[in-house]
Design a protein around this motif. Structure first.
Motif, PDB file in Angstrom:
ATOM      1  N   HIS A  81      17.781   6.762   2.119  1.00 41.45           N
ATOM      2  CA  HIS A  81      17.322   8.457   1.704  1.00 41.45           C
ATOM      3  C   HIS A  81      16.121   8.263   1.451  1.00 41.45           C
ATOM      4  CE1 HIS A  81      17.673  12.172   0.014  1.00 41.45           C
ATOM      5  NE2 HIS A  81      17.457  12.432  -0.130  1.00 41.45           N
ATOM      6  N   GLN A  82      15.333   7.294   0.788  1.00 41.02           N
ATOM      7  CA  GLN A  82      13.923   7.324   0.554  1.00 41.02           C
ATOM      8  C   GLN A  82      13.009   6.797   1.517  1.00 41.02           C
ATOM      9  OE1 GLN A  82      14.473   5.110  -2.612  1.00 41.02           O
ATOM     10  NE2 GLN A  82      14.450   6.211  -4.102  1.00 41.02           N
ATOM     11  N   LEU A  83      13.779   5.982   2.030  1.00 35.66           N
ATOM     12  CA  LEU A  83      12.990   5.484   3.466  1.00 35.66           C
ATOM     13  C   LEU A  83      13.240   6.626   4.544  1.00 35.66           C
ATOM     14  CD1 LEU A  83      14.710   1.792   3.646  1.00 35.66           C
ATOM     15  CD2 LEU A  83      11.875   2.430   3.149  1.00 35.66           C
ATOM     16  N   VAL A  84      13.982   6.547   4.644  1.00 42.50           N
ATOM     17  CA  VAL A  84      14.020   8.193   5.513  1.00 42.50           C
ATOM     18  C   VAL A  84      12.508   9.489   4.789  1.00 42.50           C
ATOM     19  CG1 VAL A  84      15.108  10.564   6.447  1.00 42.50           C
ATOM     20  CG2 VAL A  84      16.265   8.357   5.939  1.00 42.50           C
ATOM     21  N   ALA A  85      12.551   9.276   4.064  1.00 38.77           N
ATOM     22  CA  ALA A  85      11.167  10.816   3.542  1.00 38.77           C
ATOM     23  C   ALA A  85      10.204  10.148   3.722  1.00 38.77           C
ATOM     24  CB  ALA A  85      11.410  10.624   2.249  1.00 38.77           C
ATOM     25  N   LEU A  86       9.956   7.999   3.580  1.00 37.71           N
ATOM     26  CA  LEU A  86       8.852   7.882   4.008  1.00 37.71           C
ATOM     27  C   LEU A  86       8.312   7.614   5.373  1.00 37.71           C
ATOM     28  CD1 LEU A  86       7.339   5.834   1.921  1.00 37.71           C
ATOM     29  CD2 LEU A  86       7.819   4.214   4.052  1.00 37.71           C
ATOM     30  N   VAL A  87      10.084   7.441   5.919  1.00 36.41           N
ATOM     31  CA  VAL A  87       9.371   7.419   7.646  1.00 36.41           C
ATOM     32  C   VAL A  87       9.115   8.938   8.405  1.00 36.41           C
ATOM     33  CG1 VAL A  87      10.745   7.373   9.778  1.00 36.41           C
ATOM     34  CG2 VAL A  87      10.813   5.489   8.789  1.00 36.41           C
ATOM     35  N   MET A  88       9.436  10.446   7.686  1.00 35.15           N
ATOM     36  CA  MET A  88       9.035  11.677   8.169  1.00 35.15           C
ATOM     37  C   MET A  88       7.736  11.876   7.601  1.00 35.15           C
ATOM     38  SD  MET A  88      10.829  14.927   6.351  1.00 35.15           S
ATOM     39  CE  MET A  88      12.951  14.529   6.731  1.00 35.15           C
ATOM     40  N   ALA A  89       7.238  11.591   6.650  1.00 33.79           N
ATOM     41  CA  ALA A  89       5.586  11.006   6.263  1.00 33.79           C
ATOM     42  C   ALA A  89       4.941  10.292   6.508  1.00 33.79           C
ATOM     43  CB  ALA A  89       5.017  11.229   4.426  1.00 33.79           C
ATOM     44  N   LEU A 148       8.539   9.672  -4.767  1.00 36.22           N
ATOM     45  CA  LEU A 148       7.770  10.242  -3.175  1.00 36.22           C
ATOM     46  C   LEU A 148       8.613  12.474  -4.234  1.00 36.22           C
ATOM     47  CD1 LEU A 148       9.677   8.366  -0.476  1.00 36.22           C
ATOM     48  CD2 LEU A 148       7.310   8.740  -0.699  1.00 36.22           C
ATOM     49  N   GLU A 149       7.854  13.098  -3.128  1.00 37.39           N
ATOM     50  CA  GLU A 149       7.304  14.545  -3.789  1.00 37.39           C
ATOM     51  C   GLU A 149       7.984  15.048  -2.758  1.00 37.39           C
ATOM     52  OE1 GLU A 149       7.230  17.014  -6.676  1.00 37.39           O
ATOM     53  OE2 GLU A 149       7.558  14.429  -7.107  1.00 37.39           O
ATOM     54  N   HIS A 150       8.683  14.775  -1.910  1.00 40.36           N
ATOM     55  CA  HIS A 150       9.494  15.669  -0.697  1.00 40.36           C
ATOM     56  C   HIS A 150      10.399  16.620  -2.141  1.00 40.36           C
ATOM     57  CE1 HIS A 150       7.954  12.749   1.564  1.00 40.36           C
ATOM     58  NE2 HIS A 150       8.096  13.503   2.808  1.00 40.36           N
ATOM     59  N   PRO A 151      11.044  17.853  -1.021  1.00 42.13           N
ATOM     60  CA  PRO A 151      11.701  18.793  -1.955  1.00 42.13           C
ATOM     61  C   PRO A 151      13.464  18.300  -2.560  1.00 42.13           C
ATOM     62  CG  PRO A 151      10.203  20.191  -0.165  1.00 42.13           C
ATOM     63  CD  PRO A 151       9.755  18.398  -0.135  1.00 42.13           C
ATOM     64  N   MET A 152      13.535  17.505  -0.643  1.00 41.18           N
ATOM     65  CA  MET A 152      14.838  16.812  -1.002  1.00 41.18           C
ATOM     66  C   MET A 152      15.239  16.023  -2.218  1.00 41.18           C
ATOM     67  SD  MET A 152      14.946  13.643   2.017  1.00 41.18           S
ATOM     68  CE  MET A 152      13.944  14.403   3.705  1.00 41.18           C
ATOM     69  N   PHE A 153      14.066  15.296  -2.737  1.00 42.12           N
ATOM     70  CA  PHE A 153      14.181  14.986  -4.432  1.00 42.12           C
ATOM     71  C   PHE A 153      14.310  15.757  -5.386  1.00 42.12           C
ATOM     72  CE2 PHE A 153      12.143  11.819  -0.875  1.00 42.12           C
ATOM     73  CZ  PHE A 153      13.429  10.433  -0.521  1.00 42.12           C
ATOM     74  N   TRP A 154      14.052  16.906  -5.135  1.00 42.30           N
ATOM     75  CA  TRP A 154      13.709  18.310  -6.329  1.00 42.30           C
ATOM     76  C   TRP A 154      15.321  17.967  -6.697  1.00 42.30           C
ATOM     77  CZ3 TRP A 154      10.064  22.660  -4.799  1.00 42.30           C
ATOM     78  CH2 TRP A 154       8.753  21.571  -4.753  1.00 42.30           C
ATOM     79  N   PRO A 155      15.726  18.684  -7.915  1.00 41.45           N
ATOM     80  CA  PRO A 155      16.990  19.228  -8.187  1.00 41.45           C
ATOM     81  C   PRO A 155      17.178  20.152  -6.913  1.00 41.45           C
ATOM     82  CG  PRO A 155      15.841  18.968  -9.727  1.00 41.45           C
ATOM     83  CD  PRO A 155      14.836  18.433  -9.071  1.00 41.45           C
ATOM     84  N   GLU A 156      18.981  20.662  -7.024  1.00 43.31           N
ATOM     85  CA  GLU A 156      18.963  21.985  -5.970  1.00 43.31           C
ATOM     86  C   GLU A 156      18.577  22.998  -6.353  1.00 43.31           C
ATOM     87  OE1 GLU A 156      22.481  23.429  -3.127  1.00 43.31           O
ATOM     88  OE2 GLU A 156      23.097  21.210  -4.682  1.00 43.31           O
ATOM     89  N   MET A 208       0.546  -1.358  -0.480  1.00 46.74           N
ATOM     90  CA  MET A 208       0.101  -0.260   0.016  1.00 46.74           C
ATOM     91  C   MET A 208       0.970   1.708  -0.006  1.00 46.74           C
ATOM     92  SD  MET A 208      -3.169  -0.869   0.190  1.00 46.74           S
ATOM     93  CE  MET A 208      -3.940   0.095   0.767  1.00 46.74           C
ATOM     94  N   TRP A 209       1.635   0.506   0.285  1.00 53.54           N
ATOM     95  CA  TRP A 209       2.765   2.424   0.227  1.00 53.54           C
ATOM     96  C   TRP A 209       2.357   2.665  -1.107  1.00 53.54           C
ATOM     97  CZ3 TRP A 209       8.253   0.602   3.180  1.00 53.54           C
ATOM     98  CH2 TRP A 209       8.328   0.601   4.037  1.00 53.54           C
ATOM     99  N   PRO A 210       3.524   4.502  -1.667  1.00 50.36           N
ATOM    100  CA  PRO A 210       3.825   4.702  -2.308  1.00 50.36           C
ATOM    101  C   PRO A 210       5.011   4.012  -3.454  1.00 50.36           C
ATOM    102  CG  PRO A 210       5.379   6.148  -1.167  1.00 50.36           C
ATOM    103  CD  PRO A 210       3.598   5.000  -0.368  1.00 50.36           C
ATOM    104  N   GLU A 211       5.322   4.366  -4.266  1.00 54.22           N
ATOM    105  CA  GLU A 211       6.444   3.864  -5.193  1.00 54.22           C
ATOM    106  C   GLU A 211       7.685   4.862  -4.863  1.00 54.22           C
ATOM    107  OE1 GLU A 211       8.586   3.369  -9.016  1.00 54.22           O
ATOM    108  OE2 GLU A 211       6.317   3.364  -9.181  1.00 54.22           O
ATOM    109  N   LEU A 212       8.921   4.259  -3.943  1.00 57.51           N
ATOM    110  CA  LEU A 212       9.795   4.967  -3.221  1.00 57.51           C
ATOM    111  C   LEU A 212      10.490   6.016  -4.058  1.00 57.51           C
ATOM    112  CD1 LEU A 212      11.280   2.007  -0.836  1.00 57.51           C
ATOM    113  CD2 LEU A 212       9.567   4.063  -0.451  1.00 57.51           C
ATOM    114  N   GLY A 213      10.241   5.800  -5.755  1.00 58.82           N
ATOM    115  CA  GLY A 213      11.428   6.493  -6.277  1.00 58.82           C
ATOM    116  C   GLY A 213      10.469   7.714  -7.139  1.00 58.82           C
TER     117      GLY A 213
END
Length: 452
Positions: free
Chosen positions: A193-201, A132-140, A125-130
């Protein structure tokens, strides 16, 4: 806690070769029954009628106080309930980190690649980890351009540095020391990195009891079913903790067909986008705030000094405020629509920076006055016009300096938001960033009006 990211099957290095479940919801509901997770017959997990991805919708009308579902503690996924809980407890000292999340993240890394993990139907039921739309995954470059002035780029830079340090100094050495428990597939900074974002959210943190306030915060938990609910400031459900289970209870009447929303706490839009990858469009987020950096108030006060002696006295006042723990080089004063969330800090700072030199000497000699000499009135947004003129001026100058940190002005944001045709052509990231900037600027402009 659930983001509004689209939810898909977990993909990437942990997905293995297994075929995706054709109906993850059916598999998840079957799993819920097996683990004793009780869903009310009045609710449904659905993609229809939700703000994005999966959510929970009322099948029938629900009244305040009604139980929506109960999650037994054995169904929670944490460092204690996972299959390597004993090892994580044994190595607890070596796994301590600034975030406090390492044991849970290691539990997830292990369970995700375990072919027979009891939580597999939940992971589906989780989102596809690749994605995730957190700004940490946006280009700098995109992050800085769209979110300059909001506080998000700075928060993300800190996160990225901490994640990297935590991974290489604690997580990877632990996985390499236990190769039988962690396949090479999960030994990747990108996945961590992706799992940190998932735990954050998605994770929840059980609040401490009142008498435990001095203790370290509780470790985060993954709470199946609860993390399916999306967030609204004006939510209609709330999670309650009891010794045997966690209960989601309705807090408002929920009509049939309406989505059920939890709250992740009083979250400003910059916090929502940073931690969850979405925002509430203006003016829906009644918990939105704007920050004035503490050093910006010092800068504004320095602009008012004319000679070196005045500047030296101002730095002395600032150092004294630091000693009182009212200000710091990295802190911010937080202003909401109706209240100043850092009321004591801002009041004391305005008072100390604006008081006559002789009064400051007396104030400093007495190490700050006790409660008896505090200002009679608390500092709310509505009583800002009644502040002393010198306080109002310093606050106004600080707001003007803060507005200069954004790349755009309020009028250009208003033009974009009022032109539906142009707004809909913006990318999702551009729309979200615009909502963050606009909400903050509206609060700052309200302050300008109140201090004029």
């Amino acid at each position: 806690m659930a983001t509004r990211a689209k939810r898909r099957r977990v993909a990437g290095p942990v997905g293995g070769d297994a075929d995706p479940d054709p109906d993850p919801v059916a598999g998840f509901l079957s799993w819920c029954r097996r683990v004793g997770l009780e869903l009310s017959p009045k609710v449904a997990v659905s993609r229809q009628g939700t703000v994005a991805g999966y959510g929970m919708v009322a099948r029938e009308s629900v009244q305040p106080g009604e139980l929506l579902f109960a999650v037994p503690r054995a169904a929670l996924l944490s460092q204690h309930t996972c299959s390597i809980g004993g090892l994580l407890e044994q190595e607890r000292g070596a796994l301590q980190s600034q975030s406090g999340w390492v044991p849970l993240l290691l539990a997830l890394l292990h369970e995700l690649q375990a072919p027979a993990s009891p939580w597999s139907p939940y992971f589906a039921m989780w989102p596809e980890l690749g994605r995730l739309e957190h700004p940490m995954f946006w280009p700098e470059e995109e992050r800085r351009r769209l979110l300059q002035g909001t506080g998000v780029p700075e928060a993300v830079e800190k996160d990225l540095a901490n994640i990297r340090s935590e991974y290489y100094s604690i997580v990877l050495p632990f996985m390499e020391a236990h190769p039988d428990l962690f396949s090479p597939r999960v030994r990747s900074l990108e996945l961590y990195h992706q799992l940190v974002a998932l735990v954050m959210a998605y994770s929840f943190q059980e609040p401490l009891e009142e008498e435990e306030d001095e203790k370290e915060p509780n470790s985060p938990l993954m709470v199946p079913a609860a993390d399916i609910l999306n967030h609204l400031a004006n939510h209609n459900a709330n999670l309650e903790y009891s010794p045997n289970c966690l209960r989601m209870v309705a807090t408002q009447p929920i009509p049939k067909g309406h989505e059920i929303f939890n709250t992740y706490g009083q979250m400003a839009n910059w916090q929502l986008i940073h931690m969850y990858g979405f925002v509430e469009p203006y003016p829906d987020n009644t918990d939105d705030t704007a920050d004035i950096q503490m050093v910006t108030v010092r800068e504004a006060a320095l602009l008012g000094t004319k000679v070196e002696a005045e500047r030296l006295l101002l730095y002395e006042r600032w150092d004294f405020l630091c000693k009182l723990e009212m200000v710091g080089e990295e802190g911010a004063f937080v202003i909401g629509w109706e209240e100043v969330l850092t009321e004591e800090e801002l009041t004391t700072t305005l008072k100390v920076l604006c008081m006559p030199a002789e009064e400051f000497r007396e104030f400093k000699d007495q190490d700050g006055w006790g409660d008896d000499k505090r200002e009679e009135e608390s500092l709310t947004v509505t009583n800002i016009p009644r502040l002393k003129a010198s306080w109002r001026q310093l606050l106004r100058d600080s707001v003007l300096l803060t507005l200069q940190t954004y790349a755009t002005d309020l009028k250009s944001e208003q033009d974009l938001l009022s032109n539906k045709e142009v707004y809909t052509k913006l990318s999702s990231r551009e729309q979200q960033a615009l909502q963050v900037r606009y909400g903050q600027k509206m609060i700052l402009h309200q302050l300008l009006e109140l201090t004029s």
